[in-house]
Motif scaffolding. Sequence first.
Motif, PDB file in Angstrom:
ATOM      1  N   THR A  51       0.901  -1.359   0.042  1.00 14.41           N
ATOM      2  CA  THR A  51      -0.023   0.044  -0.063  1.00 14.41           C
ATOM      3  C   THR A  51       0.899   1.271  -0.135  1.00 14.41           C
ATOM      4  N   VAL A  52       1.811   1.346   0.866  1.00 17.90           N
ATOM      5  CA  VAL A  52       2.767   2.444   0.758  1.00 17.90           C
ATOM      6  C   VAL A  52       4.144   2.258  -0.162  1.00 17.90           C
ATOM      7  N   GLY A  53       4.266   1.319  -0.932  1.00 14.24           N
ATOM      8  CA  GLY A  53       5.257   1.242  -1.827  1.00 14.24           C
ATOM      9  C   GLY A  53       6.681   1.277  -1.126  1.00 14.24           C
ATOM     10  N   VAL A  54       6.710   0.269  -0.314  1.00 12.58           N
ATOM     11  CA  VAL A  54       7.929   0.261   0.743  1.00 12.58           C
ATOM     12  C   VAL A  54       8.688  -0.974   0.400  1.00 12.58           C
ATOM     13  N   SER A  55       8.182  -1.842  -0.298  1.00 12.38           N
ATOM     14  CA  SER A  55       8.960  -3.170  -0.542  1.00 12.38           C
ATOM     15  C   SER A  55      10.021  -3.131  -1.577  1.00 12.38           C
ATOM     16  N   GLU A  56      10.860  -4.110  -1.595  1.00  9.43           N
ATOM     17  CA  GLU A  56      11.785  -4.363  -2.744  1.00  9.43           C
ATOM     18  C   GLU A  56      11.684  -5.755  -3.433  1.00  9.43           C
ATOM     19  N   PRO A  57      12.104  -6.150  -4.683  1.00  9.47           N
ATOM     20  CA  PRO A  57      11.832  -7.254  -5.169  1.00  9.47           C
ATOM     21  C   PRO A  57      12.137  -8.312  -4.637  1.00  9.47           C
ATOM     22  N   GLY A  58      13.123  -8.569  -3.918  1.00  7.88           N
ATOM     23  CA  GLY A  58      13.683  -9.878  -3.110  1.00  7.88           C
ATOM     24  C   GLY A  58      12.817 -10.022  -1.957  1.00  7.88           C
ATOM     25  N   GLU A  59      12.588  -9.068  -1.231  1.00  5.71           N
ATOM     26  CA  GLU A  59      11.547  -9.347  -0.128  1.00  5.71           C
ATOM     27  C   GLU A  59       9.888  -9.523  -0.518  1.00  5.71           C
TER      28      GLU A  59
END
Length: 528
Positions: A182-190
């Motif tokens: 929802t807040v765009g905090v992730s990264e591809p590996g995660e």
Amino acid sequence: MSKPTLMRAPKAQDRVHIFDTTLRDGEQAPGFSMSPSEKLEVARMLERVRVDTIEAGFAAASPGDSEAIRLIASEITGPTICSLARAGEADVDAAARALEPARRKRLHVFLATSPIHREAKLKMSRLEVLRAIEKALVHARGRFDEIEFSAEDALRTEPDFLIEAMSCAASFGADVLNVPDTVGVSEPGEIRALFASLAQKVVRPEHVIFSAHCHNDLGLAVANSLAAVQGGARQIECSINGIGERAGNCSLEEVVMALRVRADIFGVDTHLDTTGLWPASQKLTRVTGAALSPNKAIVGKNAFSHEAGIHQHGMLSDRRTYEIMTPESVGSPGSALVLGKHSGKHALTQRLSQLGYQPDPDTLNTTFIAFKAYADEHGEATDADLVALMEQRSQSGCQWTVLRTELRTTTGPKPQQFARVELEHPERGRVSDIASGDGPMASAFAAVQRITGTTATVIGLETRLVNSPAGRDFVAEIRLDLNGKHVSGRARGPDVVTAAIDAFLFTLDRGQAFDTTGEAHPQPAIAV
């Protein structure tokens, strides 16, 4: 809470479903509001693209949103039509009413699951969240063809509780389990690891799939969506041009073409007709008035444009040297060799040929020197500029020269627009006329047609400011319908109106030149 006995992980699938949220998440972002009729226009383009699901709005949000959903549900018969709803009976009822005419309807119910949302916004415990999910889905059961549940702020939710919430939703009828960043905090590996974990640990019926809804706050929405697919997601939630809250959503055209072009990596595809991507992007741009960045992937103005001489030489030899997909594959008009100071003689020769010139070697050398000098001063040479170099005419590239324009708009309940245009011709001298039209620019074009005695319909006009060593210029690109034949051209001027009129005159002149020879206007594979 009672839970029926369920099966675990679904079988592997090679298809990724595309859930388009342009008309919901995209439209609720500042500056992108659309009327019901405008939403229907965009929905028709999405139907042409063959998206699987159109999220048409949030029925409980406003009467206008409910009206738009119902209108789309009545008119669009290909994709599934969806309405967003909070996890409450009133929202579910509003969605059911709005979706009533749909051939196939989906409810998209959401509830936040992260600690910060539970504590700061919902004031609910874990158990209360689970009970709310159960109550909403039980109330919705049997009223929709499909139900999707979203755990809002899933990426900041404790992994064990996210698994529990997803399993709960699946047990009470959810067909799609959406895991939104929802807040765009992730990264591809995660995010890939999270989806792989959910696929293994969430208890669900075999048909239930996982969905990714990634925001672009860190510029990773497309990358994260692709990683989610690698982790097991079989639905991507995205929007045309990537519009949406804050920095936007995953861009539909980018993620779809990434799956298509790199099928060797992802091993999955969509059922989309990608030749509709560019027209859909253009339609949304016109409806919302929000211009695209020129370097926007897939659908930006420069996505298939080349200026550097070595690139242009390669493109003229084999377009695969610098293009990993064809413009035609996404419905774009074609590649463009932008003639600027970095361009070489190969590109200039090819473009002059398309304009009807076959200069001998000496003339070509002289023209190339003049072209380089012009490009150094102005940054880019338009078609009209090249014709001017070859014909030694005015910079408009045609026999008419714009001397003066005046635009006027009356006030009152029914304002009217007028334009007075004065042109000069080497044989006819100075000629002026006044005309009215649907807007100041349309009035100016009407006056030009009265002066020149021609008839044309403007089907596309784009203007932009160009900063060059010589100062600030405006470049206008126009596309005209001349008795059923489409002709395009470009010109520059000191202001928007002059540039647009020069482009109009040049394109009229160009179209009439082909009519004189009896030949159709050429449609080159590489066009400026």
